[in-house]
Design a protein around this motif. Structure first.
Motif, PDB file in Angstrom:
ATOM      1  N   LYS A 188      37.186  -5.546  72.711  1.00 25.27           N
ATOM      2  CA  LYS A 188      36.705  -4.522  73.650  1.00 25.27           C
ATOM      3  C   LYS A 188      37.780  -3.487  73.963  1.00 25.27           C
ATOM      4  CE  LYS A 188      34.376  -3.639  77.996  1.00 25.27           C
ATOM      5  NZ  LYS A 188      33.815  -4.203  79.232  1.00 25.27           N
ATOM      6  N   PRO A 189      39.013  -3.886  74.290  1.00 27.32           N
ATOM      7  CA  PRO A 189      40.029  -2.853  74.549  1.00 27.32           C
ATOM      8  C   PRO A 189      40.272  -1.941  73.341  1.00 27.32           C
ATOM      9  CG  PRO A 189      40.779  -4.980  75.360  1.00 27.32           C
ATOM     10  CD  PRO A 189      39.526  -5.229  74.582  1.00 27.32           C
ATOM     11  N   LEU A 190      40.259  -2.512  72.159  1.00 29.49           N
ATOM     12  CA  LEU A 190      40.455  -1.723  70.942  1.00 29.49           C
ATOM     13  C   LEU A 190      39.310  -0.733  70.749  1.00 29.49           C
ATOM     14  CD1 LEU A 190      42.131  -1.337  68.306  1.00 29.49           C
ATOM     15  CD2 LEU A 190      40.628  -3.054  67.280  1.00 29.49           C
ATOM     16  N   ALA A 246      38.994   3.598  70.908  1.00 27.60           N
ATOM     17  CA  ALA A 246      38.541   4.385  69.764  1.00 27.60           C
ATOM     18  C   ALA A 246      37.178   5.045  69.966  1.00 27.60           C
ATOM     19  CB  ALA A 246      38.494   3.490  68.521  1.00 27.60           C
ATOM     20  N   ILE A 247      36.257   4.348  70.618  1.00 27.91           N
ATOM     21  CA  ILE A 247      34.883   4.858  70.680  1.00 27.91           C
ATOM     22  C   ILE A 247      34.260   4.704  72.077  1.00 27.91           C
ATOM     23  CG2 ILE A 247      34.410   4.542  68.213  1.00 27.91           C
ATOM     24  CD1 ILE A 247      32.855   1.940  69.118  1.00 27.91           C
ATOM     25  N   ALA A 248      35.035   4.847  73.101  1.00 26.32           N
ATOM     26  CA  ALA A 248      34.551   4.645  74.477  1.00 26.32           C
ATOM     27  C   ALA A 248      33.257   5.400  74.798  1.00 26.32           C
ATOM     28  CB  ALA A 248      35.641   5.018  75.481  1.00 26.32           C
ATOM     29  N   PRO A 249      33.092   6.640  74.377  1.00 28.21           N
ATOM     30  CA  PRO A 249      31.858   7.355  74.724  1.00 28.21           C
ATOM     31  C   PRO A 249      30.589   6.715  74.131  1.00 28.21           C
ATOM     32  CG  PRO A 249      33.512   8.914  73.952  1.00 28.21           C
ATOM     33  CD  PRO A 249      34.043   7.535  73.702  1.00 28.21           C
ATOM     34  N   LEU A 250      30.745   5.934  73.098  1.00 28.82           N
ATOM     35  CA  LEU A 250      29.585   5.302  72.456  1.00 28.82           C
ATOM     36  C   LEU A 250      29.223   3.959  73.077  1.00 28.82           C
ATOM     37  CD1 LEU A 250      30.438   5.956  68.695  1.00 28.82           C
ATOM     38  CD2 LEU A 250      28.879   7.246  70.163  1.00 28.82           C
ATOM     39  N   MET A 251      30.101   3.408  73.879  1.00 27.88           N
ATOM     40  CA  MET A 251      29.908   2.049  74.380  1.00 27.88           C
ATOM     41  C   MET A 251      29.115   2.011  75.680  1.00 27.88           C
ATOM     42  SD  MET A 251      33.483   0.250  73.325  1.00 27.88           S
ATOM     43  CE  MET A 251      32.866  -1.349  73.799  1.00 27.88           C
ATOM     44  N   TYR A 278      32.070   2.304  59.337  1.00 29.48           N
ATOM     45  CA  TYR A 278      33.183   3.106  58.826  1.00 29.48           C
ATOM     46  C   TYR A 278      32.685   4.166  57.836  1.00 29.48           C
ATOM     47  CZ  TYR A 278      37.989   4.005  57.249  1.00 29.48           C
ATOM     48  OH  TYR A 278      39.199   4.581  56.955  1.00 29.48           O
ATOM     49  N   ALA A 279      31.637   3.832  57.112  1.00 26.22           N
ATOM     50  CA  ALA A 279      31.093   4.761  56.120  1.00 26.22           C
ATOM     51  C   ALA A 279      30.317   5.917  56.755  1.00 26.22           C
ATOM     52  CB  ALA A 279      30.187   4.011  55.144  1.00 26.22           C
ATOM     53  N   ILE A 280      29.719   5.685  57.935  1.00 30.84           N
ATOM     54  CA  ILE A 280      28.813   6.702  58.467  1.00 30.84           C
ATOM     55  C   ILE A 280      29.202   7.291  59.821  1.00 30.84           C
ATOM     56  CG2 ILE A 280      26.864   5.766  57.173  1.00 30.84           C
ATOM     57  CD1 ILE A 280      25.816   4.574  59.820  1.00 30.84           C
ATOM     58  N   LEU A 281      30.143   6.683  60.536  1.00 28.61           N
ATOM     59  CA  LEU A 281      30.506   7.181  61.862  1.00 28.61           C
ATOM     60  C   LEU A 281      31.885   7.839  61.837  1.00 28.61           C
ATOM     61  CD1 LEU A 281      29.265   4.165  64.021  1.00 28.61           C
ATOM     62  CD2 LEU A 281      28.116   6.357  63.637  1.00 28.61           C
ATOM     63  N   LYS A 282      31.970   9.063  62.339  1.00 33.51           N
ATOM     64  CA  LYS A 282      33.215   9.818  62.217  1.00 33.51           C
ATOM     65  C   LYS A 282      34.373   9.251  63.026  1.00 33.51           C
ATOM     66  CE  LYS A 282      32.059  13.267  65.674  1.00 33.51           C
ATOM     67  NZ  LYS A 282      31.949  14.668  65.981  1.00 33.51           N
ATOM     68  N   ASP A 283      34.117   8.620  64.151  1.00 35.78           N
ATOM     69  CA  ASP A 283      35.207   8.099  64.981  1.00 35.78           C
ATOM     70  C   ASP A 283      35.566   6.634  64.690  1.00 35.78           C
ATOM     71  OD1 ASP A 283      35.553  10.527  66.265  1.00 35.78           O
ATOM     72  OD2 ASP A 283      34.144  10.031  67.873  1.00 35.78           O
ATOM     73  N   TRP A 284      34.873   6.046  63.725  1.00 36.05           N
ATOM     74  CA  TRP A 284      35.192   4.653  63.375  1.00 36.05           C
ATOM     75  C   TRP A 284      36.498   4.656  62.588  1.00 36.05           C
ATOM     76  CZ3 TRP A 284      31.845   1.669  65.813  1.00 36.05           C
ATOM     77  CH2 TRP A 284      31.982   0.287  65.668  1.00 36.05           C
ATOM     78  N   THR A 285      37.400   3.738  62.915  1.00 34.12           N
ATOM     79  CA  THR A 285      38.717   3.753  62.286  1.00 34.12           C
ATOM     80  C   THR A 285      38.935   2.525  61.409  1.00 34.12           C
ATOM     81  OG1 THR A 285      39.805   2.535  64.070  1.00 34.12           O
ATOM     82  CG2 THR A 285      39.646   4.939  64.324  1.00 34.12           C
ATOM     83  N   ALA A 286      39.893   2.637  60.526  1.00 33.18           N
ATOM     84  CA  ALA A 286      40.262   1.496  59.690  1.00 33.18           C
ATOM     85  C   ALA A 286      40.780   0.343  60.543  1.00 33.18           C
ATOM     86  CB  ALA A 286      41.312   1.916  58.666  1.00 33.18           C
ATOM     87  N   THR A 287      41.422   0.657  61.658  1.00 33.33           N
ATOM     88  CA  THR A 287      41.910  -0.389  62.564  1.00 33.33           C
ATOM     89  C   THR A 287      40.754  -1.199  63.136  1.00 33.33           C
ATOM     90  OG1 THR A 287      43.835   0.944  63.129  1.00 33.33           O
ATOM     91  CG2 THR A 287      43.258  -0.822  64.660  1.00 33.33           C
ATOM     92  N   LEU A 288      39.659  -0.526  63.522  1.00 33.87           N
ATOM     93  CA  LEU A 288      38.481  -1.244  64.003  1.00 33.87           C
ATOM     94  C   LEU A 288      37.940  -2.168  62.915  1.00 33.87           C
ATOM     95  CD1 LEU A 288      36.515   1.579  65.886  1.00 33.87           C
ATOM     96  CD2 LEU A 288      37.936  -0.223  66.886  1.00 33.87           C
ATOM     97  N   VAL A 289      37.849  -1.656  61.710  1.00 32.15           N
ATOM     98  CA  VAL A 289      37.320  -2.442  60.591  1.00 32.15           C
ATOM     99  C   VAL A 289      38.171  -3.680  60.365  1.00 32.15           C
ATOM    100  CG1 VAL A 289      36.859  -2.466  58.099  1.00 32.15           C
ATOM    101  CG2 VAL A 289      36.288  -0.437  59.455  1.00 32.15           C
ATOM    102  N   ILE A 290      39.455  -3.493  60.208  1.00 30.77           N
ATOM    103  CA  ILE A 290      40.354  -4.609  59.887  1.00 30.77           C
ATOM    104  C   ILE A 290      40.379  -5.644  61.007  1.00 30.77           C
ATOM    105  CG2 ILE A 290      42.786  -5.220  59.524  1.00 30.77           C
ATOM    106  CD1 ILE A 290      42.998  -2.409  58.099  1.00 30.77           C
ATOM    107  N   THR A 291      40.488  -5.185  62.241  1.00 28.19           N
ATOM    108  CA  THR A 291      40.595  -6.116  63.372  1.00 28.19           C
ATOM    109  C   THR A 291      39.314  -6.912  63.568  1.00 28.19           C
ATOM    110  OG1 THR A 291      42.138  -4.592  64.442  1.00 28.19           O
ATOM    111  CG2 THR A 291      41.162  -6.319  65.823  1.00 28.19           C
ATOM    112  N   ASP A 292      38.170  -6.229  63.612  1.00 25.18           N
ATOM    113  CA  ASP A 292      36.918  -6.929  63.864  1.00 25.18           C
ATOM    114  C   ASP A 292      36.506  -7.786  62.672  1.00 25.18           C
ATOM    115  OD1 ASP A 292      34.874  -7.557  65.719  1.00 25.18           O
ATOM    116  OD2 ASP A 292      33.502  -6.190  64.718  1.00 25.18           O
ATOM    117  N   LEU A 293      36.778  -7.327  61.474  1.00 23.83           N
ATOM    118  CA  LEU A 293      36.482  -8.137  60.287  1.00 23.83           C
ATOM    119  C   LEU A 293      37.322  -9.409  60.285  1.00 23.83           C
ATOM    120  CD1 LEU A 293      35.141  -8.591  57.532  1.00 23.83           C
ATOM    121  CD2 LEU A 293      36.908  -7.138  56.533  1.00 23.83           C
ATOM    122  N   ALA A 294      38.604  -9.287  60.570  1.00 23.43           N
ATOM    123  CA  ALA A 294      39.470 -10.476  60.630  1.00 23.43           C
ATOM    124  C   ALA A 294      39.009 -11.409  61.744  1.00 23.43           C
ATOM    125  CB  ALA A 294      40.924 -10.056  60.848  1.00 23.43           C
TER     126      ALA A 294
END
Length: 134
Positions: free
Chosen positions: A27-29, A33-38, A96-112
């Motif tokens: 959640k903090p991460l 990165a995407i607070a307005p969407l949450m 990550y493929a379709i959202l402009k504010d999605w970051t590689a850090t979000l992908v790596i952290t949540d995937l792990a």
């Protein structure tokens, strides 16, 4: 009986561990990165349905075979982690493929996190079921 114990144990471990991970890591991460969407408060029903279904899939492909064929806990962890990686990876890589504010850090952290969480929960569920039934 051992299947029900394994499902309930896996589900409860999943919820408890994910609560900690979501609260202090994910959640903090995501807020940075995407607070307005949450949402201010998450939607309980969709979250519950995802958890219940994911645990059922893990039970079907991993926990039940482990309980009937006496697979090792390492096998349980690896097999469940693979399912977790597929589930969380689908979500993360699609975003990550379709959202402009999605970051590689979000992908790596949540995937792990999802990979570990699913493997750990399944392993705990099988171990608990084996202890209770034996």
């Amino acid at each position: 009986m051992s299947y029900a114990i394994a499902y309930v144990a896996t589900f409860l471990v999943f919820l408890a561990v994910d609560f900690v991970g979501l609260s202090y890591v994910i959640k903090p991460l995501f807020m940075r990165a995407i607070a307005p969407l949450m949402l201010e408060n998450f939607r309980v029903i969709p979250a519950f349905l995802f958890y219940a279904f994911l645990v059922f899939v893990v039970m079907w492909f991993v926990s039940w075979p482990a309980l009937t064929a006496d697979k090792s806990l390492l096998w349980v962890f690896g097999s469940a982690a693979l399912i977790g990686a597929a589930a969380y990876g689908t979500y993360e890589f699609t975003n990550y493929a379709i959202l402009k504010d999605w970051t590689a850090t979000l992908v790596i952290t949540d995937l792990a996190w999802g990979t570990f969480l699913t493997g750990f929960s399944a392993t705990a569920g099988v171990a608990i079921a084996r202890l209770v039934v034996s």
